[in-house]
Write a protein that holds these residues in place. Structure first.
Motif, PDB file in Angstrom:
ATOM      1  N   VAL A  25       0.840  -1.208   0.000  1.00  0.00           N
ATOM      2  CA  VAL A  25       0.000   0.000   0.000  1.00  0.00           C
ATOM      3  C   VAL A  25       0.871   1.252   0.000  1.00  0.00           C
ATOM      4  CG1 VAL A  25      -1.644   1.338   1.383  1.00  0.00           C
ATOM      5  CG2 VAL A  25      -2.005  -1.092   1.028  1.00  0.00           C
ATOM      6  N   MET A  26       1.959   1.232   0.759  1.00  0.00           N
ATOM      7  CA  MET A  26       2.841   2.404   0.794  1.00  0.00           C
ATOM      8  C   MET A  26       3.478   2.626  -0.572  1.00  0.00           C
ATOM      9  SD  MET A  26       3.425   4.583   3.039  1.00  0.00           S
ATOM     10  CE  MET A  26       3.931   6.089   2.264  1.00  0.00           C
ATOM     11  N   GLY A  27       3.876   1.550  -1.233  1.00  0.00           N
ATOM     12  CA  GLY A  27       4.423   1.671  -2.589  1.00  0.00           C
ATOM     13  C   GLY A  27       3.404   2.269  -3.551  1.00  0.00           C
ATOM     14  N   MET A  28       2.152   1.807  -3.434  1.00  0.00           N
ATOM     15  CA  MET A  28       1.093   2.358  -4.290  1.00  0.00           C
ATOM     16  C   MET A  28       0.817   3.821  -3.952  1.00  0.00           C
ATOM     17  SD  MET A  28      -1.635  -0.731  -4.818  1.00  0.00           S
ATOM     18  CE  MET A  28      -1.886  -1.079  -3.077  1.00  0.00           C
ATOM     19  N   ASP A  29       0.867   4.182  -2.668  1.00  0.00           N
ATOM     20  CA  ASP A  29       0.647   5.580  -2.270  1.00  0.00           C
ATOM     21  C   ASP A  29       1.720   6.497  -2.855  1.00  0.00           C
ATOM     22  OD1 ASP A  29      -1.615   4.969  -0.846  1.00  0.00           O
ATOM     23  OD2 ASP A  29      -0.661   5.049   1.128  1.00  0.00           O
ATOM     24  N   VAL A  30       2.967   6.065  -2.771  1.00  0.00           N
ATOM     25  CA  VAL A  30       4.071   6.877  -3.315  1.00  0.00           C
ATOM     26  C   VAL A  30       3.903   7.032  -4.822  1.00  0.00           C
ATOM     27  CG1 VAL A  30       6.557   6.930  -3.720  1.00  0.00           C
ATOM     28  CG2 VAL A  30       5.697   6.366  -1.459  1.00  0.00           C
ATOM     29  N   LEU A  49      12.587  17.162  -3.195  1.00  0.00           N
ATOM     30  CA  LEU A  49      13.422  17.343  -2.013  1.00  0.00           C
ATOM     31  C   LEU A  49      12.935  18.440  -1.081  1.00  0.00           C
ATOM     32  CD1 LEU A  49      16.877  17.001  -3.763  1.00  0.00           C
ATOM     33  CD2 LEU A  49      15.572  15.239  -2.578  1.00  0.00           C
ATOM     34  N   ARG A  50      11.959  19.223  -1.508  1.00  0.00           N
ATOM     35  CA  ARG A  50      11.443  20.292  -0.651  1.00  0.00           C
ATOM     36  C   ARG A  50      10.476  19.712   0.368  1.00  0.00           C
ATOM     37  NH1 ARG A  50       9.868  23.404  -5.378  1.00  0.00           N
ATOM     38  NH2 ARG A  50       7.787  23.072  -4.577  1.00  0.00           N
ATOM     39  N   PRO A  51      10.499  20.215   1.601  1.00  0.00           N
ATOM     40  CA  PRO A  51       9.574  19.709   2.628  1.00  0.00           C
ATOM     41  C   PRO A  51       8.108  19.848   2.253  1.00  0.00           C
ATOM     42  CG  PRO A  51      11.286  21.020   3.639  1.00  0.00           C
ATOM     43  CD  PRO A  51      11.442  21.179   2.146  1.00  0.00           C
ATOM     44  N   ASP A  52       7.761  20.845   1.467  1.00  0.00           N
ATOM     45  CA  ASP A  52       6.364  20.995   1.053  1.00  0.00           C
ATOM     46  C   ASP A  52       6.058  20.173  -0.198  1.00  0.00           C
ATOM     47  OD1 ASP A  52       7.878  22.542  -0.655  1.00  0.00           O
ATOM     48  OD2 ASP A  52       6.352  24.094  -0.874  1.00  0.00           O
ATOM     49  N   GLY A  53       7.055  19.478  -0.709  1.00  0.00           N
ATOM     50  CA  GLY A  53       6.859  18.625  -1.876  1.00  0.00           C
ATOM     51  C   GLY A  53       6.553  17.198  -1.448  1.00  0.00           C
ATOM     52  N   LEU A  54       7.194  16.248  -2.097  1.00  0.00           N
ATOM     53  CA  LEU A  54       6.940  14.836  -1.826  1.00  0.00           C
ATOM     54  C   LEU A  54       8.005  14.208  -0.939  1.00  0.00           C
ATOM     55  CD1 LEU A  54       5.810  13.737  -5.388  1.00  0.00           C
ATOM     56  CD2 LEU A  54       4.388  14.250  -3.419  1.00  0.00           C
ATOM     57  N   LEU A  55       8.816  15.030  -0.299  1.00  0.00           N
ATOM     58  CA  LEU A  55       9.924  14.514   0.510  1.00  0.00           C
ATOM     59  C   LEU A  55       9.444  13.580   1.607  1.00  0.00           C
ATOM     60  CD1 LEU A  55      12.935  14.547   1.296  1.00  0.00           C
ATOM     61  CD2 LEU A  55      12.400  16.475   2.778  1.00  0.00           C
ATOM     62  N   PHE A  56       8.459  13.978   2.381  1.00  0.00           N
ATOM     63  CA  PHE A  56       8.050  13.189   3.535  1.00  0.00           C
ATOM     64  C   PHE A  56       7.348  11.892   3.139  1.00  0.00           C
ATOM     65  CE2 PHE A  56       8.271  17.483   5.520  1.00  0.00           C
ATOM     66  CZ  PHE A  56       9.400  17.208   6.265  1.00  0.00           C
ATOM     67  N   ILE A  57       6.524  11.922   2.108  1.00  0.00           N
ATOM     68  CA  ILE A  57       5.856  10.689   1.682  1.00  0.00           C
ATOM     69  C   ILE A  57       6.883   9.711   1.114  1.00  0.00           C
ATOM     70  CG2 ILE A  57       5.223  11.471  -0.638  1.00  0.00           C
ATOM     71  CD1 ILE A  57       2.917   9.375   1.468  1.00  0.00           C
ATOM     72  N   ASN A  58       7.899  10.229   0.420  1.00  0.00           N
ATOM     73  CA  ASN A  58       8.946   9.355  -0.111  1.00  0.00           C
ATOM     74  C   ASN A  58       9.791   8.756   1.012  1.00  0.00           C
ATOM     75  OD1 ASN A  58       8.320   9.639  -2.843  1.00  0.00           O
ATOM     76  ND2 ASN A  58       9.471  11.533  -2.986  1.00  0.00           N
ATOM     77  N   LEU A  59      10.149   9.555   2.001  1.00  0.00           N
ATOM     78  CA  LEU A  59      10.936   9.047   3.123  1.00  0.00           C
ATOM     79  C   LEU A  59      10.151   8.031   3.947  1.00  0.00           C
ATOM     80  CD1 LEU A  59      12.804  12.234   4.380  1.00  0.00           C
ATOM     81  CD2 LEU A  59      13.740  10.295   3.114  1.00  0.00           C
ATOM     82  N   PHE A  60       8.884   8.305   4.180  1.00  0.00           N
ATOM     83  CA  PHE A  60       8.069   7.359   4.938  1.00  0.00           C
ATOM     84  C   PHE A  60       7.880   6.062   4.150  1.00  0.00           C
ATOM     85  CE2 PHE A  60       3.943   5.713   6.541  1.00  0.00           C
ATOM     86  CZ  PHE A  60       4.396   5.391   7.814  1.00  0.00           C
ATOM     87  N   GLY A  61       7.690   6.168   2.848  1.00  0.00           N
ATOM     88  CA  GLY A  61       7.584   4.979   2.008  1.00  0.00           C
ATOM     89  C   GLY A  61       8.858   4.151   2.049  1.00  0.00           C
ATOM     90  N   LEU A  62       9.994   4.803   2.010  1.00  0.00           N
ATOM     91  CA  LEU A  62      11.280   4.107   2.112  1.00  0.00           C
ATOM     92  C   LEU A  62      11.423   3.432   3.470  1.00  0.00           C
ATOM     93  CD1 LEU A  62      14.023   3.539   0.776  1.00  0.00           C
ATOM     94  CD2 LEU A  62      14.840   5.649   1.824  1.00  0.00           C
ATOM     95  N   PHE A  63      10.998   4.103   4.527  1.00  0.00           N
ATOM     96  CA  PHE A  63      11.039   3.535   5.879  1.00  0.00           C
ATOM     97  C   PHE A  63      10.183   2.275   5.973  1.00  0.00           C
ATOM     98  CE2 PHE A  63       8.907   3.252  10.016  1.00  0.00           C
ATOM     99  CZ  PHE A  63       9.995   3.070  10.844  1.00  0.00           C
ATOM    100  N   VAL A  64       8.963   2.347   5.480  1.00  0.00           N
ATOM    101  CA  VAL A  64       8.044   1.210   5.565  1.00  0.00           C
ATOM    102  C   VAL A  64       8.587   0.023   4.776  1.00  0.00           C
ATOM    103  CG1 VAL A  64       5.750   0.386   4.889  1.00  0.00           C
ATOM    104  CG2 VAL A  64       5.990   2.583   6.031  1.00  0.00           C
ATOM    105  N   VAL A  65       9.036   0.267   3.557  1.00  0.00           N
ATOM    106  CA  VAL A  65       9.535  -0.824   2.715  1.00  0.00           C
ATOM    107  C   VAL A  65      10.831  -1.395   3.276  1.00  0.00           C
ATOM    108  CG1 VAL A  65      10.397  -1.360   0.407  1.00  0.00           C
ATOM    109  CG2 VAL A  65       8.326  -0.008   0.672  1.00  0.00           C
ATOM    110  N   THR A  66      11.710  -0.552   3.803  1.00  0.00           N
ATOM    111  CA  THR A  66      12.986  -1.012   4.342  1.00  0.00           C
ATOM    112  C   THR A  66      12.798  -1.913   5.554  1.00  0.00           C
ATOM    113  OG1 THR A  66      14.096   0.986   3.572  1.00  0.00           O
ATOM    114  CG2 THR A  66      15.191  -0.256   5.310  1.00  0.00           C
TER     115      THR A  66
END
Length: 82
Positions: A25-30, A49-66
């Motif tokens: 689901v996290m992969g699909m969300d990203v 890379l901007r905090p108001d961009g997709l930075l946080f969703i990408n980092l959280f997705g990486l965390f979940v998958v890792t």
């Protein structure tokens, strides 16, 4: 909208299926967020890379998958001890 609460319930019940579903689901969300913002990202690639961009969703997705595989192993180990 249906899968996110299902993942929460399965992970809360410490089910292995919930961990795999969370990663999926996290992969699909990203992917959905990138597709939804594709025009904006094409115009401004630094937006990833901007905090108001997709930075946080990408980092959280990486965390979940890792941590999906180590968490799955930990839960599988607790089931064998019962």
């Amino acid at each position: 909208m249906v899968l996110d609460p299902l993942v929460g319930v399965l992970v809360g019940l410490v089910r292995r299926e919930g961990i795999w579903l969370a990663g999926s689901v996290m992969g699909m969300d990203v992917c959905a967020n990138r597709m939804g913002n594709w025009q904006w990202l094409r115009d401004d690639p630094a937006g990833l890379l901007r905090p108001d961009g997709l930075l946080f969703i990408n980092l959280f997705g990486l965390f979940v998958v890792t941590f999906s595989l180590p968490l799955h192993r930990a839960i599988s180990g607790t089931g064998a001890r019962r």
